[in-house]
Write an enzyme that holds these catalytic residues in place. Structure first.
Site, PDB file in Angstrom:
ATOM      1  N   LYS A  13       0.072  -2.278  -1.745  1.00 49.42           N
ATOM      2  CA  LYS A  13      -1.081  -3.193  -1.762  1.00 49.42           C
ATOM      3  C   LYS A  13      -1.268  -3.843  -3.139  1.00 49.42           C
ATOM      4  O   LYS A  13      -1.500  -5.031  -3.240  1.00 49.42           O
ATOM      5  CB  LYS A  13      -2.393  -2.449  -1.418  1.00 49.42           C
ATOM      6  N   ARG A  88     -12.810   1.565   2.260  1.00 43.55           N
ATOM      7  CA  ARG A  88     -11.979   2.743   2.530  1.00 43.55           C
ATOM      8  C   ARG A  88     -12.482   3.526   3.736  1.00 43.55           C
ATOM      9  O   ARG A  88     -11.872   4.500   4.132  1.00 43.55           O
ATOM     10  CB  ARG A  88     -12.055   3.711   1.340  1.00 43.55           C
ATOM     11  N   ARG A 127       7.163   8.628  -6.546  1.00 44.86           N
ATOM     12  CA  ARG A 127       6.179   8.150  -7.525  1.00 44.86           C
ATOM     13  C   ARG A 127       5.617   9.337  -8.321  1.00 44.86           C
ATOM     14  O   ARG A 127       5.475   9.263  -9.532  1.00 44.86           O
ATOM     15  CB  ARG A 127       5.053   7.426  -6.783  1.00 44.86           C
ATOM     16  N   ARG A 136      -1.777   7.953 -14.377  1.00 43.58           N
ATOM     17  CA  ARG A 136      -2.703   8.215 -13.273  1.00 43.58           C
ATOM     18  C   ARG A 136      -2.827   9.708 -13.005  1.00 43.58           C
ATOM     19  O   ARG A 136      -1.870  10.371 -12.620  1.00 43.58           O
ATOM     20  CB  ARG A 136      -2.241   7.494 -12.006  1.00 43.58           C
ATOM     21  N   ARG A 147      -4.625  12.110  -0.597  1.00 40.14           N
ATOM     22  CA  ARG A 147      -4.982  10.701  -0.400  1.00 40.14           C
ATOM     23  C   ARG A 147      -4.451  10.172   0.932  1.00 40.14           C
ATOM     24  O   ARG A 147      -5.089   9.365   1.590  1.00 40.14           O
ATOM     25  CB  ARG A 147      -4.487   9.863  -1.571  1.00 40.14           C
TER      26      ARG A 147
HETATM   27  P1  AMP Z   1      -6.470   3.412  -5.510  1.00 41.71           P
HETATM   28  O1  AMP Z   1      -6.061   2.924  -6.851  1.00 41.71           O
HETATM   29  O2  AMP Z   1      -6.990   2.315  -4.621  1.00 41.71           O
HETATM   30  O3  AMP Z   1      -5.416   4.233  -4.815  1.00 41.71           O
HETATM   31  O4  AMP Z   1      -7.737   4.383  -5.732  1.00 41.71           O
HETATM   32  C1  AMP Z   1      -7.617   5.538  -6.524  1.00 41.71           C
HETATM   33  C2  AMP Z   1      -8.778   6.464  -6.231  1.00 41.71           C
HETATM   34  O5  AMP Z   1     -10.016   5.835  -6.559  1.00 41.71           O
HETATM   35  C3  AMP Z   1      -8.937   6.891  -4.773  1.00 41.71           C
HETATM   36  O6  AMP Z   1      -8.100   7.980  -4.433  1.00 41.71           O
HETATM   37  C4  AMP Z   1     -10.409   7.246  -4.721  1.00 41.71           C
HETATM   38  O7  AMP Z   1     -10.661   8.498  -5.342  1.00 41.71           O
HETATM   39  C5  AMP Z   1     -11.020   6.181  -5.618  1.00 41.71           C
HETATM   40  N1  AMP Z   1     -11.365   4.963  -4.850  1.00 41.71           N
HETATM   41  C6  AMP Z   1     -10.825   3.730  -4.972  1.00 41.71           C
HETATM   42  N2  AMP Z   1     -11.385   2.866  -4.112  1.00 41.71           N
HETATM   43  C7  AMP Z   1     -12.321   3.574  -3.435  1.00 41.71           C
HETATM   44  C8  AMP Z   1     -13.228   3.259  -2.392  1.00 41.71           C
HETATM   45  N3  AMP Z   1     -13.284   2.017  -1.865  1.00 41.71           N
HETATM   46  N4  AMP Z   1     -14.038   4.247  -1.934  1.00 41.71           N
HETATM   47  C9  AMP Z   1     -14.007   5.480  -2.458  1.00 41.71           C
HETATM   48  N5  AMP Z   1     -13.155   5.854  -3.411  1.00 41.71           N
HETATM   49  C10 AMP Z   1     -12.317   4.916  -3.909  1.00 41.71           C
END
Ligand code: AMP
Length: 205
Positions: A13, A88, A127, A136, A147
């Site tokens: 994404k 999400r 990864r 990260r 996740r």
């Molecule tokens: P991402 O970079 O989108 O994979 O997000 C990394 C982490 O941030 C996720 O595993 C969640 O802990 C948190 N996170 C990101 N976006 C959201 C969201 N829309 N709702 C809740 N947690 C989020």
């Protein structure tokens, strides 16, 4: 144009959102990036989010809904944006619908990057292996597996949610990155005919 890119962690994404940003003047709004910035800056939100993110769980809805509602008001979002990592779950999607309705607008499309689970697990293991000690905190195998579970339980229902609204477009996220970009542009009807912009973006012929 207001878009959502939907797909599990590791589906690409972020990469695709960046490409759409460069080629089409849309801004990428990644809640993950915004939360990581808040953690790095040590803000109140960062303090709430840090441990939750490291475990691969979801940050509370009111936190991310608040972040997004402020962000889409910024002038650079006026031209259009790509939501990457938000919503999400269904509650966040409903909050987004309300937010947009309040502004007299609506989403143009939701693009789902369809990815096979087995392939995805391989990608995220790679990864995790590549990023040991990397930037990260949630790129360890355990958090990535969490996740993926959270995605299936909470985020995947959004596929049916947006399908019912007639917004869903699905592309094959298992193809190579350039092909996925082309498919996204095709389903959105924004393919660039003039020039070879993809080779300019990627440096490849
Ligand atoms: P991402 O970079 O989108 O994979 O997000 C990394 C982490 O941030 C996720 O595993 C969640 O802990 C948190 N996170 C990101 N976006 C959201 C969201 N829309 N709702 C809740 N947690 C989020």
């Amino acid at each position: 144009m207001k878009l959502i890119l939907l797909g599990p962690p590791g589906a690409g994404k972020g990469t695709q959102a960046k490409r759409l940003e460069e080629a089409h003047g849309l801004v990428q709004l990644s809640t993950g990036d915004m939360l990581r910035a808040a953690v790095a800056a040590g803000t109140e939100i960062g303090k709430i989010a840090e441990g939750i993110m490291a475990r691969g769980e979801l940050v509370p809805n009111d936190v991310v809904v608040g972040i997004i509602s402020e962000r889409i008001e910024q002038p650079d979002a006026a031209k259009g944006y790509i939501l990457d990592g938000f919503p999400r779950n269904v509650a966040q999607a409903e909050a987004l619908d309300e937010m947009l309705a309040g502004k007299g607008t609506t989403l143009d499309a939701v693009v789902e990057l369809g990815v096979d689970d087995g392939i995805l697990l391989k990608r995220i293991e790679t990864r995790a292996a590549e990023t040991v000690g990397g930037p990260r905190a949630d790129d360890n195998a355990e958090a990535l597996a969490k996740r993926l579970t959270v995605y299936h339980e909470q985020t995947a229902p959004l596929i049916a949610y947006y399908k019912a609204k007639g917004k869903l477009k699905t592309v094959d996220g298992m193809k190579d990155m350039d092909e996925v970009t082309r498919q996204i542009e095709a389903v959105l009807g924004i393919s660039k005919k003039e020039g070879n912009w993809l080779s300019r973006l990627t440096g490849k012929k």
